[in-house]
Write a protein that holds these residues in place. Structure first.
Motif, PDB file in Angstrom:
ATOM      1  N   ALA A   1      15.268 -56.855  78.561  1.00  0.00           N
ATOM      2  CA  ALA A   1      16.659 -56.406  78.560  1.00  0.00           C
ATOM      3  C   ALA A   1      17.548 -57.482  77.949  1.00  0.00           C
ATOM      4  O   ALA A   1      17.175 -58.659  77.910  1.00  0.00           O
ATOM      5  CB  ALA A   1      17.103 -56.102  79.990  1.00  0.00           C
ATOM      6  N   PRO A   2      18.717 -57.114  77.449  1.00  0.00           N
ATOM      7  CA  PRO A   2      19.628 -58.129  76.908  1.00  0.00           C
ATOM      8  C   PRO A   2      20.005 -59.151  77.982  1.00  0.00           C
ATOM      9  O   PRO A   2      20.408 -58.776  79.087  1.00  0.00           O
ATOM     10  CB  PRO A   2      20.847 -57.313  76.473  1.00  0.00           C
ATOM     11  N   ASP A   3      19.863 -60.412  77.639  1.00  0.00           N
ATOM     12  CA  ASP A   3      20.228 -61.485  78.564  1.00  0.00           C
ATOM     13  C   ASP A   3      21.652 -61.917  78.203  1.00  0.00           C
ATOM     14  O   ASP A   3      21.870 -62.922  77.534  1.00  0.00           O
ATOM     15  CB  ASP A   3      19.243 -62.649  78.442  1.00  0.00           C
ATOM     16  N   ILE A   4      22.612 -61.137  78.646  1.00  0.00           N
ATOM     17  CA  ILE A   4      23.995 -61.322  78.222  1.00  0.00           C
ATOM     18  C   ILE A   4      24.532 -62.683  78.650  1.00  0.00           C
ATOM     19  O   ILE A   4      25.196 -63.379  77.869  1.00  0.00           O
ATOM     20  CB  ILE A   4      24.891 -60.200  78.785  1.00  0.00           C
ATOM     21  N   ARG A   5      24.249 -63.077  79.870  1.00  0.00           N
ATOM     22  CA  ARG A   5      24.820 -64.314  80.391  1.00  0.00           C
ATOM     23  C   ARG A   5      24.411 -65.523  79.564  1.00  0.00           C
ATOM     24  O   ARG A   5      25.253 -66.321  79.139  1.00  0.00           O
ATOM     25  CB  ARG A   5      24.394 -64.499  81.847  1.00  0.00           C
ATOM     26  N   ASN A   6      23.115 -65.682  79.315  1.00  0.00           N
ATOM     27  CA  ASN A   6      22.637 -66.850  78.574  1.00  0.00           C
ATOM     28  C   ASN A   6      22.917 -66.743  77.080  1.00  0.00           C
ATOM     29  O   ASN A   6      23.278 -67.736  76.441  1.00  0.00           O
ATOM     30  CB  ASN A   6      21.148 -67.049  78.826  1.00  0.00           C
ATOM     31  N   HIS A   7      22.722 -65.558  76.527  1.00  0.00           N
ATOM     32  CA  HIS A   7      22.935 -65.408  75.092  1.00  0.00           C
ATOM     33  C   HIS A   7      24.394 -65.655  74.721  1.00  0.00           C
ATOM     34  O   HIS A   7      24.694 -66.357  73.749  1.00  0.00           O
ATOM     35  CB  HIS A   7      22.516 -64.021  74.617  1.00  0.00           C
ATOM     36  N   SER A   8      25.308 -65.072  75.479  1.00  0.00           N
ATOM     37  CA  SER A   8      26.720 -65.215  75.127  1.00  0.00           C
ATOM     38  C   SER A   8      27.194 -66.645  75.326  1.00  0.00           C
ATOM     39  O   SER A   8      28.068 -67.127  74.586  1.00  0.00           O
ATOM     40  CB  SER A   8      27.577 -64.245  75.947  1.00  0.00           C
ATOM     41  N   ARG A   9      26.619 -67.344  76.307  1.00  0.00           N
ATOM     42  CA  ARG A   9      26.965 -68.760  76.490  1.00  0.00           C
ATOM     43  C   ARG A   9      26.605 -69.560  75.258  1.00  0.00           C
ATOM     44  O   ARG A   9      27.372 -70.403  74.781  1.00  0.00           O
ATOM     45  CB  ARG A   9      26.239 -69.306  77.716  1.00  0.00           C
ATOM     46  N   ARG A  10      25.431 -69.296  74.698  1.00  0.00           N
ATOM     47  CA  ARG A  10      25.016 -70.004  73.484  1.00  0.00           C
ATOM     48  C   ARG A  10      25.823 -69.540  72.274  1.00  0.00           C
ATOM     49  O   ARG A  10      26.139 -70.338  71.388  1.00  0.00           O
ATOM     50  CB  ARG A  10      23.519 -69.802  73.267  1.00  0.00           C
ATOM     51  N   ASP A  11      26.165 -68.265  72.255  1.00  0.00           N
ATOM     52  CA  ASP A  11      26.942 -67.749  71.132  1.00  0.00           C
ATOM     53  C   ASP A  11      28.340 -68.352  71.103  1.00  0.00           C
ATOM     54  O   ASP A  11      28.948 -68.478  70.028  1.00  0.00           O
ATOM     55  CB  ASP A  11      27.020 -66.225  71.231  1.00  0.00           C
ATOM     56  N   TYR A  12      28.846 -68.748  72.254  1.00  0.00           N
ATOM     57  CA  TYR A  12      30.137 -69.443  72.307  1.00  0.00           C
ATOM     58  C   TYR A  12      30.104 -70.688  71.425  1.00  0.00           C
ATOM     59  O   TYR A  12      31.090 -71.018  70.758  1.00  0.00           O
ATOM     60  CB  TYR A  12      30.456 -69.840  73.754  1.00  0.00           C
ATOM     61  N   GLY A  13      28.976 -71.372  71.410  1.00  0.00           N
ATOM     62  CA  GLY A  13      28.866 -72.574  70.598  1.00  0.00           C
ATOM     63  C   GLY A  13      29.084 -72.300  69.125  1.00  0.00           C
ATOM     64  O   GLY A  13      29.714 -73.099  68.417  1.00  0.00           O
ATOM     65  N   ASN A  14      28.580 -71.185  68.635  1.00  0.00           N
ATOM     66  CA  ASN A  14      28.719 -70.855  67.220  1.00  0.00           C
ATOM     67  C   ASN A  14      30.080 -70.234  66.893  1.00  0.00           C
ATOM     68  O   ASN A  14      30.556 -70.340  65.755  1.00  0.00           O
ATOM     69  CB  ASN A  14      27.603 -69.901  66.794  1.00  0.00           C
ATOM     70  N   ARG A  15      30.708 -69.607  67.866  1.00  0.00           N
ATOM     71  CA  ARG A  15      32.019 -68.996  67.652  1.00  0.00           C
ATOM     72  C   ARG A  15      33.152 -69.993  67.846  1.00  0.00           C
ATOM     73  O   ARG A  15      34.182 -69.904  67.175  1.00  0.00           O
ATOM     74  CB  ARG A  15      32.205 -67.811  68.602  1.00  0.00           C
ATOM     75  N   VAL A  16      32.959 -70.969  68.746  1.00  0.00           N
ATOM     76  CA  VAL A  16      34.049 -71.868  69.118  1.00  0.00           C
ATOM     77  C   VAL A  16      33.622 -73.336  69.086  1.00  0.00           C
ATOM     78  O   VAL A  16      34.231 -74.168  68.417  1.00  0.00           O
ATOM     79  CB  VAL A  16      34.597 -71.521  70.527  1.00  0.00           C
ATOM     80  N   GLY A  17      32.569 -73.666  69.836  1.00  0.00           N
ATOM     81  CA  GLY A  17      32.220 -75.060  70.067  1.00  0.00           C
ATOM     82  C   GLY A  17      31.933 -75.866  68.819  1.00  0.00           C
ATOM     83  O   GLY A  17      32.322 -77.034  68.718  1.00  0.00           O
ATOM     84  N   VAL A  18      31.232 -75.263  67.868  1.00  0.00           N
ATOM     85  CA  VAL A  18      30.858 -76.011  66.666  1.00  0.00           C
ATOM     86  C   VAL A  18      32.087 -76.450  65.879  1.00  0.00           C
ATOM     87  O   VAL A  18      32.085 -77.507  65.242  1.00  0.00           O
ATOM     88  CB  VAL A  18      29.895 -75.190  65.784  1.00  0.00           C
ATOM     89  N   TRP A  19      33.145 -75.672  65.940  1.00  0.00           N
ATOM     90  CA  TRP A  19      34.357 -76.018  65.203  1.00  0.00           C
ATOM     91  C   TRP A  19      35.036 -77.230  65.835  1.00  0.00           C
ATOM     92  O   TRP A  19      35.649 -78.047  65.132  1.00  0.00           O
ATOM     93  CB  TRP A  19      35.293 -74.814  65.143  1.00  0.00           C
ATOM     94  N   ARG A  20      34.931 -77.366  67.146  1.00  0.00           N
ATOM     95  CA  ARG A  20      35.454 -78.566  67.803  1.00  0.00           C
ATOM     96  C   ARG A  20      34.637 -79.796  67.410  1.00  0.00           C
ATOM     97  O   ARG A  20      35.193 -80.878  67.186  1.00  0.00           O
ATOM     98  CB  ARG A  20      35.438 -78.384  69.320  1.00  0.00           C
TER      99      ARG A  20
END
Length: 281
Positions: free
Chosen positions: A48-67
């Motif tokens: 099943a989609p692991d929303i909690r862990n996947h979205s946490r990591r996706d935050y890095g590519n959407r926001v964190g990497v720019w910081r």
């Protein structure tokens, strides 16, 4: 090679017996910063989609990497990206910015959802070739490699050498580069200054991470007066790139930069400088 002793990979060398290495401009310490820019599959952890862990990591590519990009640029530091090749497919905007910043790209598998452990030789060879080609599409040659999760098989080092890779980061066992038996170079990487093991559960305090960076630098800087040292700082955008942590990275880099005789370099620059002196010993 299977079942071989580690001496089949590289010789033992005591740090106190190493020939003197000098870095450009008489720097005592070569500091390289390694943003791990990765893609994880949403099926991570099950069917099943692991929303909690996947979205946490996706935050890095959407926001964190720019910081991270903004912070490193502030200190004129070029990152050496440990790149999952799938990033180019799913996040071309990141790749455009990395190219603009002139960060180095080194191979880091296709995705960190798939480790090399237990992978058949032919499959691993094809994977390395695919990563090599993906990095080439962004105008660079894949000179360095970090296995996903620092994973290898008995064939990895020889397959990397055959593909033209020059240095590998998986062996976190030295404060100087060294030449492996097959001609690859091992470059100092870090688990100790790596936000992945330190900020996942249980997580250390961000102040402790900053203190570790300072303490590590202070010791290496002192030792670097006798023989050059390499310091690695390994970062993951979804960890260091969150609001309550990014300023600690800024402060740590400011502290390092406040010292003279420090060289912020990429992985390839460090290996080139080391190799130019190694052949003269």
């Amino acid at each position: 090679m299977q079942g071989a002793d580690k001496l089949s990979f590289f010789p033992y060398q005591a740090i106190v017996d190493r020939p003197r290495i000098t870095w450009p401009d008489d720097a005592r310490v070569a500091v390289w910063v390694i943003p791990n820019i990765e893609h994880f599959h949403i099926e991570i952890g099950g069917n099943a989609p692991d929303i909690r862990n996947h979205s946490r990591r996706d935050y890095g590519n959407r926001v964190g990497v720019w910081r991270i990009m903004e912070t490193l640029a502030k200190h004129n530091v070029r990152g050496t990206v440990a790149l999952n090749a799938e990033v180019g497919r799913f996040y071309p905007r990141i790749m455009e910015e990395v190219t603009k910043l002139k960060w180095e790209l080194m191979g880091h598998g296709l995705t960190n959802s798939v480790l090399l452990t237990g992978m058949p030789k032919d499959e691993e060879s094809a994977l390395i070739a695919e990563v090599h080609e993906a990095i080439g599409q962004w105008g660079q040659t894949m000179r360095g490699w970090l296995g996903p999760g620092l994973s290898e098989t008995w064939h990895t080092l020889d397959l990397l050498r055959e593909s033209g890779v020059e240095y590998v980061c998986d062996w976190v066992n030295d404060d100087l580069p060294y030449r492996m038996n097959n001609g690859l170079y091992s470059i100092p990487y870090s688990i100790e200054l790596n936000d992945m093991p330190l900020f996942n559960m249980p997580s250390i305090d961000i102040g402790e991470f900053e203190r570790r960076i300072r303490e590590t630098f202070d010791v290496l800087y002192e030792e670097g007066a006798r023989n050059g040292r390499v310091m690695a700082i390994a970062l993951h955008p979804f960890l260091i790139g969150v609001p309550h942590r990014i300023r600690a990275l800024d402060r740590a880099l400011s502290y390092i930069a406040s010292h003279g005789n420090v060289w912020f370099a990429t992985g390839s620059e460090i290996i080139d400088a080391y190799r130019s002196q190694e052949h003269k010993k």
